[in-house]
Write a protein that holds these residues in place. Structure first.
Motif, PDB file in Angstrom:
ATOM      1  N   HIS A  39       0.821  -1.214   0.000  1.00  0.00           N
ATOM      2  CA  HIS A  39       0.000   0.000   0.000  1.00  0.00           C
ATOM      3  C   HIS A  39       0.852   1.259   0.000  1.00  0.00           C
ATOM      4  O   HIS A  39       0.515   2.245  -0.656  1.00  0.00           O
ATOM      5  N   ARG A  43       0.286   3.726  -2.922  1.00  0.00           N
ATOM      6  CA  ARG A  43      -0.294   4.997  -2.478  1.00  0.00           C
ATOM      7  C   ARG A  43       0.629   6.170  -2.792  1.00  0.00           C
ATOM      8  O   ARG A  43       0.170   7.259  -3.143  1.00  0.00           O
ATOM      9  N   CYS A  62      -0.494 -10.074   3.595  1.00  0.00           N
ATOM     10  CA  CYS A  62      -1.683  -9.394   4.105  1.00  0.00           C
ATOM     11  C   CYS A  62      -2.419 -10.377   4.997  1.00  0.00           C
ATOM     12  O   CYS A  62      -2.985 -11.355   4.510  1.00  0.00           O
ATOM     13  N   ASP A  91     -10.697  -4.481  10.117  1.00  0.00           N
ATOM     14  CA  ASP A  91     -10.596  -4.827   8.698  1.00  0.00           C
ATOM     15  C   ASP A  91     -10.993  -6.278   8.402  1.00  0.00           C
ATOM     16  O   ASP A  91     -11.017  -6.680   7.243  1.00  0.00           O
ATOM     17  N   SER A 347      -9.395  -6.074   1.887  1.00  0.00           N
ATOM     18  CA  SER A 347      -8.512  -5.791   3.019  1.00  0.00           C
ATOM     19  C   SER A 347      -7.796  -4.466   2.833  1.00  0.00           C
ATOM     20  O   SER A 347      -7.434  -4.090   1.720  1.00  0.00           O
ATOM     21  N   SER A 348      -7.553  -3.788   3.952  1.00  0.00           N
ATOM     22  CA  SER A 348      -6.818  -2.520   3.871  1.00  0.00           C
ATOM     23  C   SER A 348      -5.367  -2.739   3.476  1.00  0.00           C
ATOM     24  O   SER A 348      -4.650  -1.797   3.171  1.00  0.00           O
ATOM     25  N   GLU A 349      -4.902  -3.983   3.499  1.00  0.00           N
ATOM     26  CA  GLU A 349      -3.540  -4.276   3.039  1.00  0.00           C
ATOM     27  C   GLU A 349      -3.540  -5.111   1.762  1.00  0.00           C
ATOM     28  O   GLU A 349      -2.493  -5.590   1.330  1.00  0.00           O
TER      29      GLU A 349
ATOM     30  N   LEU B 255      -5.469   4.599   9.297  1.00  0.00           N
ATOM     31  CA  LEU B 255      -6.503   5.396   8.646  1.00  0.00           C
ATOM     32  C   LEU B 255      -5.851   6.481   7.801  1.00  0.00           C
ATOM     33  O   LEU B 255      -4.719   6.873   8.038  1.00  0.00           O
ATOM     34  N   ASP B 256      -6.583   6.971   6.818  1.00  0.00           N
ATOM     35  CA  ASP B 256      -6.106   8.049   5.968  1.00  0.00           C
ATOM     36  C   ASP B 256      -6.776   9.338   6.423  1.00  0.00           C
ATOM     37  O   ASP B 256      -8.008   9.430   6.392  1.00  0.00           O
ATOM     38  N   GLN B 324     -14.228   4.076   7.482  1.00  0.00           N
ATOM     39  CA  GLN B 324     -12.891   3.500   7.472  1.00  0.00           C
ATOM     40  C   GLN B 324     -12.772   2.518   8.628  1.00  0.00           C
ATOM     41  O   GLN B 324     -13.311   2.766   9.708  1.00  0.00           O
ATOM     42  N   ARG B 327      -6.974  -1.025  10.854  1.00  0.00           N
ATOM     43  CA  ARG B 327      -6.401  -2.246  10.318  1.00  0.00           C
ATOM     44  C   ARG B 327      -5.814  -3.105  11.433  1.00  0.00           C
ATOM     45  O   ARG B 327      -5.673  -2.678  12.585  1.00  0.00           O
TER      46      ARG B 327
END
Lengths: 374, 329
Positions: A39, A43, A62, A91, A347-349, B255-256, B324, B327
């Protein structure tokens, strides 16, 4: 700003990039093991700034993505039962099981709670002695020690209504499985810094030697990634294959002995299935026999669950670095963060989520004009 | 829950369920407030409901939010709020002292914002069917002549201005709601923005669009404008003001900050020729002292928001799906 801006400094990044550009003479394929690193790369557009010869392959690191469907379904089953408070990191809630996710269980009346620490779940157990409180213990060597500590504390404090649904995984066996694959293209690894902060680097020299592959322990900020790439490429260009710690501010060679001792006390190494990949020998932890009473699978007898992965989902290939997310036919059409076929999209990853969230401009046939510099 | 998060799910619920069911051209514009003409008078009308937990947090309370939220929705259409309605939904068992504290905070916020609460309603629901206190407010205000704020006026070349540090309210709420401690106390930026908007419009009524980036944060606000206007928005990530405490808290939680809620900030799309003057006026106002230009509108990638990263790459800034989620590691 301390701790963040320092590791995103554009001038330092430029210098590292210049070094990489001037060092590289031929194509190299590097795998960043950790989804958090993936990410950061996507990103911040790091992959766009590297020389064309340096290809970053996204690895299986992940924790949400690799949790087997069977375990997700066990979580859904336990969370649906009356009298249960099911606690999880946030998550995991959107990860699809067979037909539903934990959000949907909560919407149907299940008591599913997001916590920020497994110790929060233990506190909830203390506050609700007439309920069974289950914590969803997934993740790599980073999340395993606090989860082990929570079970240790549950026993020490005599909290009988707490248990852990365990699906912990270990990185070194995954690296070995990747290197043993006949289709493996990986020539160097950016090892996950936070894993090494717990386990140290002792597991890696044998792997580096056996597969003649450089392994560079790498952090998670943009400059960490660039430094990891720089050192890996430098080794490859020199024909070397050693273990190098490029993340010394967090990683000591011996790791964290106290955390490792806690792991060894509460868990034991076991074969573990990885979602989309299959069983990797010795790649996981489960609760050791002396802590079995805190094992939610044992306590809730969730055996006999049959699972079936969506046929269209190719996340296993993505997790092994065999396929880039956008090379999957379902990417962005059948499979989106709203309608994920697999965990890599939710997933956030997850690598698929990173490509969908940050790279759609490059990956869709929509406008391809260069973005003006403002 | 995701349908209340101010992201893509919220937008879908409104666009596919509520708007078709209710009909009407005004509603179809889907602004924060409805711009109306009644008897030749242009006015704005808006409503919002507040379900925040906890009821009191560093820098404010649900009472402050209930006033400022609606006042700000009106301000984003250029209107200075004049009158508010206020509906309380109380959960059986909530302490009367708590209700009184919230009411006092609401009254004080209204007086501070220069609005009058002129009508209201109270309902009580059974214990277990609420979260202590829910509040709904609605407000009306007049839109000055010459002011026409809507996304459709956005054109390439417009400058994007944000009125100050982002992510503060959301992190302040998280710090108390989840019992998280980030080393420094972070207070919500909850504030009524009518005065700041007045100062901007006094420089030029030709501001194209304003939006307060509440739920879904700056990313959601920019995406809403990009989609509604069909414009491509480019922002420079390093120019987006994120306080160190917010950045660090977000880094810990995964978080962003771009997606974290604000309650006292606005985003303005302003013609380039007026940008400096508007920026000066904003900086002269206490609520806009840290205003800065963060990007501009371009011809490329219509309907999408793209960030130039600090390192020089680019990425899409997407509309969040729902809330959000912190994680795992």
């Amino acid at each position: 700003m301390k701790y963040i801006d320092e590791f995103q400094d554009p001038d330092l990044a430029r210098r590292l990039l210049d070094d990489i550009h001037s060092t590289v003479t031929r194509p190299w394929a590097l795998m960043e093991v950790c989804g958090g690193q993936t990410h950061t790369i996507i990103r911040h557009g790091i992959d766009q700034l590297l020389p064309d010869q340096v290809e970053l392959i996204h690895g299986p690191g992940c924790p949400v993505c690799v949790t087997p469907l069977e375990v997700i379904d066990k979580a859904l089953e336990i969370a649906s039962r009356p009298g249960v408070i099911f606690c999880s990191f946030g998550d995991m809630l959107r990860v699809p099981g067979t037909g539903r996710d934990l959000f949907q269980v909560r919407g149907a009346g299940g008591d599913v709670r997001v916590v920020y620490s497994p110790l929060d779940a233990l506190r909830i157990a203390q506050q609700n002695p007439d309920r069974q409180v289950v914590f969803f213990g997934i993740g790599f060597e980073t999340t395993a020690p606090p989860n082990a500590m929570t079970v240790y504390q549950a026993r020490k404090l005599g909290i009988p209504n707490f248990s852990l649904l365990v699906s912990h995984v270990r990185v070194p066996p995954a690296i070995e499985a990747i290197m043993q694959s006949p289709t493996c293209r990986v020539q160097g690894f950016l090892a996950a810094g936070h894993v090494c902060s717990v386990m140290g680097v002792g597991e890696y020299p044998e792997l580096a030697e056996r597969y003649r592959v450089p392994i560079v322990v790498t952090g998670f900020e943009p400059l960490d990634i660039l430094e990891g790439v720089r050192r890996t490429v430098a080794q490859l260009e020199r024909g070397e294959h050693t273990v190098d710690n490029a993340y010394p501010r967090a990683v000591r060679p011996e790791g964290n002995p106290a955390a490792r001792a806690m792991l060894e006390d509460v868990f034991e190494v076991t074969d573990r299935a990885w979602r989309g990949i299959g069983v990797i020998p010795d790649s996981g932890w489960r609760l050791s026999p002396k802590y079995r009473e805190y094992d939610a699978e044992y306590r809730f007898s969730v055996d006999g669950i049959q699972t079936r992965e969506p046929a269209a989902c190719r996340s296993g290939e993505v997790l092994q670095g065999l396929l880039k997310p956008h090379e999957c036919e379902a990417f962005g059409t059948l499979c989106t963060p709203r309608t994920p076929l697999g965990a890599t999209m939710v997933s956030s990853e997850g690598a698929c989520a990173a490509y969908y969230l940050y790279r759609r401009l490059d990956l869709t046939p929509a406008p391809r004009e260069a973005t003006p510099v403002v | 829950m995701g349908h209340g998060g101010g992201g893509a799910l919220s937008a879908e619920l409104v666009q596919h369920v509520f708007a078709p069911a209710f009909g009407g051209e005004v509603l179809a514009q889907l602004g924060d407030a409805a711009a109306l003409s009644l008897g030749g008078v242009r006015m704005a009308f808006s409503t919002d409901s507040f379900v925040v937990r906890p009821l009191f947090f560093p820098g404010g309370s649900i009472g402050d939010l209930a006033v400022n939220g609606t006042v700000n929705d009106l301000a984003m259409s250029g209107a200075r709020a004049a009158y508010l309605s206020c509906g309380f939904i109380l959960e059986e068992g909530v302490e009367m002292e708590t209700v009184a504290r919230v009411a006092e905070a609401l009254g004080a916020a209204a007086r501070s914002a220069g609005v009058e609460v002129v009508t209201g309603d109270t309902k009580v629901v059974e214990a277990g069917h609420g979260d202590g206190i829910f509040i709904n407010t609605a407000g009306i205000g007049l839109i000055p002549a010459g002011v026409d704020l809507r996304p459709q006026r956005v054109v390439p070349g417009d400058v994007v201005i944000v009125s100050g540090a982002i992510g503060v309210h959301g992190v302040a709420i998280m710090s108390v709601r989840e019992g998280l401690e980030f080393g420094v106390e972070i207070e919500s930026d909850c504030a009524a923005l009518g005065g700041l908007v007045d100062a901007m419009l006094a420089v030029t009524p030709d501001v194209h669009v304003l939006r307060d980036p509440t739920r879904g944060g700056l990313a959601a606000a920019l995406n809403e404008i990009a989609v509604a206007s069909g414009a491509g928005v480019v922002i420079r990530e390093r120019d987006v003001p994120v306080p160190p405490a917010v950045a660090n808290a977000c880094a810990v939680l995964g978080l962003d900050p771009m997606y974290v809620a604000n309650e006292g900030k606005l985003v303005a799309f302003v013609p380039r020729e007026h940008a400096d003057a508007v920026l000066d006026a904003m900086r002269a106002h206490p609520l806009g002292a840290e205003s800065r230009i963060i990007g501009e509108v371009v011809d490329a990638h219509p309907g999408m928001v793209v960030a130039r990263t600090g390192l020089g790459g680019t990425r899409v800034v997407d509309l969040p799906i729902g809330e959000q989620l912190p994680r795992i590691c």
